[in-house]
Design an enzyme around this catalytic site. Structure first.
Site, PDB file in Angstrom:
ATOM      1  N   LYS A 184       0.831  -1.210   0.000  1.00  0.00           N
ATOM      2  CA  LYS A 184       0.000   0.000   0.000  1.00  0.00           C
ATOM      3  C   LYS A 184       0.871   1.269   0.000  1.00  0.00           C
ATOM      4  O   LYS A 184       2.087   1.191  -0.052  1.00  0.00           O
ATOM      5  CB  LYS A 184      -0.922  -0.027   1.237  1.00  0.00           C
ATOM      6  CG  LYS A 184      -1.847  -1.257   1.275  1.00  0.00           C
ATOM      7  CD  LYS A 184      -2.802  -1.275   0.107  1.00  0.00           C
ATOM      8  CE  LYS A 184      -3.999  -2.190   0.297  1.00  0.00           C
ATOM      9  NZ  LYS A 184      -3.703  -3.622   0.390  1.00  0.00           N
TER      10      LYS A 184
HETATM   11  C1  LIG Z   1      -9.654  -3.303  -0.962  1.00  0.00           C
HETATM   12  C2  LIG Z   1      -9.003  -3.963   0.213  1.00  0.00           C
HETATM   13  N1  LIG Z   1      -9.720  -4.107   1.338  1.00  0.00           N
HETATM   14  C3  LIG Z   1      -9.176  -4.698   2.433  1.00  0.00           C
HETATM   15  C4  LIG Z   1      -7.883  -5.169   2.436  1.00  0.00           C
HETATM   16  C5  LIG Z   1      -7.360  -5.867   3.655  1.00  0.00           C
HETATM   17  O1  LIG Z   1      -6.268  -5.217   4.207  1.00  0.00           O
HETATM   18  P1  LIG Z   1      -5.186  -6.034   5.050  1.00  0.00           P
HETATM   19  O2  LIG Z   1      -4.327  -6.806   4.080  1.00  0.00           O
HETATM   20  O3  LIG Z   1      -4.406  -4.964   5.766  1.00  0.00           O
HETATM   21  O4  LIG Z   1      -5.901  -6.920   5.994  1.00  0.00           O
HETATM   22  C6  LIG Z   1      -7.116  -5.032   1.295  1.00  0.00           C
HETATM   23  C7  LIG Z   1      -5.727  -5.524   1.301  1.00  0.00           C
HETATM   24  O5  LIG Z   1      -5.118  -5.901   0.368  1.00  0.00           O
HETATM   25  C8  LIG Z   1      -7.686  -4.428   0.143  1.00  0.00           C
HETATM   26  O6  LIG Z   1      -6.985  -4.303  -0.997  1.00  0.00           O
END
Ligand SMILES: Cc1ncc(COP(=O)(O)O)c(C=O)c1O
Length: 388
Positions: A184
């Site tokens: 990210k």
């Molecule tokens: C659109 C979206 N929502 C939620 C998440 C979940 O985040 P995390 O990987 O920090 O749990 C991601 C992660 O890739 C994502 O791209």
């Protein structure tokens, strides 16, 4: 990740990040100390939200958002089909039913008209996903929420710093959710944040990230008391001081890194807009993209075959392209729940042609030029292209 492959996204860690983490390691609080509040305040200020609550990852942030708004078995939550699985899974964690909405072909964000057609007496919330870093069309979704008494949860995991109608995402929906995964814009290794203007909702997220206990260890130390009460069944979804210090240090660089991503996106458009066989993403006038991803769309008679060929050729040339995303309900788990192919035809058709080109703030001009050359070389030829 192979050494030679230019990845589609990656983190950057500088000397000041290392210093910030080392300072915490030498101190008294490795978790739930003063760095948590500092990171929360910094992030809240950046997005323009009164409240921010740091949690262990973006998925935990979504889970707690669903619990904070009271999703329970029998409730329906509308979620776009074109997203990472966690956007929908969070509804399932809370026992709710996911109702998949299609996306618009031009923006690939959720189609408000389709959302409107899916609202029933059981609908409790809408999840808007800022796909690739482009804010969803939030105004019509908020109108639907006002009309039907629903909550808007914005999955802004792709979009810190993005703007909708000149406001930063994180300050617009009832609850907004961010991720600090290494691909990210800024990272804490694993990490997440929930932002809101609603003190009660933010307070519920804060309670639930710490077992449902009404105070944390440091607060009790400062108050000189051992006693605490567990008010409801919560979780350990805390983000440690170590990682909050890293987050705060990364946050300071976010504006510069965003500018670099925007410059790369502008160059991609200039170089690739006229290349037959691919379509570059758009940025509507009422929004500012944050460019987490740069997803182009392959245009050819047999789109899926042309995309597979281009994916393989680019990977063989050292370009770490990726695909975001298979519509969530086409995963086996959701197929097992009975969601049928054909539910969201725009998302399904888009998936066949999607290819994410490398996009991250540390990418060098030399790497960028290599990507451009390879994309020009491997885009479907004009002979097969043109049949969108
Ligand atoms: C659109 C979206 N929502 C939620 C998440 C979940 O985040 P995390 O990987 O920090 O749990 C991601 C992660 O890739 C994502 O791209």
């Amino acid at each position: 990740m192979s050494e030679a492959l230019i990845p589609y996204g990656r983190h950057v860690i500088d000397a000041d990040d290392l210093a910030a983490v080392t300072e915490v390691l030498r101190g008294d609080w490795l978790t739930t100390g003063p760095a948590v509040a500092r990171f929360e305040e910094g992030f809240a200020q950046y997005v323009g939200a009164p409240h921010a609550v740091a949690v262990s990852n973006g998925t935990a942030a979504l889970h707690l958002a669903m619990l904070a708004i009271g999703i329970k078995p029998g409730d329906e939550v509308i979620v776009p089909a074109l997203t990472f699985a966690a956007s929908a899974n969070s509804v399932r964690y809370a026992g709710g039913t996911v109702v998949f909405a299609d996306v618009r072909d031009d923006t690939l964000t959720v189609d408000p008209a389709h959302v409107a057609s899916l609202i029933t007496a059981r609908t409790k919330a809408i999840v808007a996903v800022d796909y690739a870093g482009l804010p969803a069309d939030l105004a019509p979704l908020l109108d639907l929420c006002n009309t039907h008494g629903l909550i808007l949860v914005e999955d802004a995991c792709h979009a810190p710093g993005a703007e909708y109608h000149e406001r930063r995402v994180g300050s617009i929906a009832h609850l907004s959710v961010f991720s600090f995964h290494p691909v990210k814009h800024m990272t804490t290794g694993e990490g997440g944040m929930v932002t809101s203007a609603n003190a009660e909702l933010a307070g519920r997220v804060r309670l639930l990230r710490n077992h449902g206990i009404s105070s944390d260890h440091r607060q009790r130390e400062l108050a000189g008391t051992w006693s605490y009460d567990m008010l409801e069944l919560g979780f350990n979804y805390r983000l440690p001081d170590l990682l909050c210090a890293l987050g705060l240090s990364q946050l300071k660089k976010l504006p510069t890194w965003l500018a670099r991503r925007r410059a790369l996106a502008a160059r991609y458009r200039a170089e690739l807009d006229a290349v037959p066989g691919i379509r570059v993403p758009i940025e509507p006038d009422d929004r500012r993209h944050a460019w987490h991803l740069y997803p182009v769309r392959v245009v050819a008679d047999d789109v899926a075959a042309a995309r597979q060929a281009m994916y393989s050729a680019l990977r063989a040339d050292g370009i770490g392209v990726n695909v975001h995303y298979l519509p969530v309900y086409l995963h086996s788990y959701y197929q097992g729940l009975g969601y049928a192919r054909g539910l969201c035809p725009v998302a399904e058709a888009a998936y066949d042609g999607l290819l994410s080109l490398p996009m991250w703030h540390g990418m060098t001009d030399e790497q960028f030029d290599k990507v451009i050359d390879a994309v020009r070389k491997h885009a479907p030829s004009p002979r097969t292209a043109g049949a969108a």
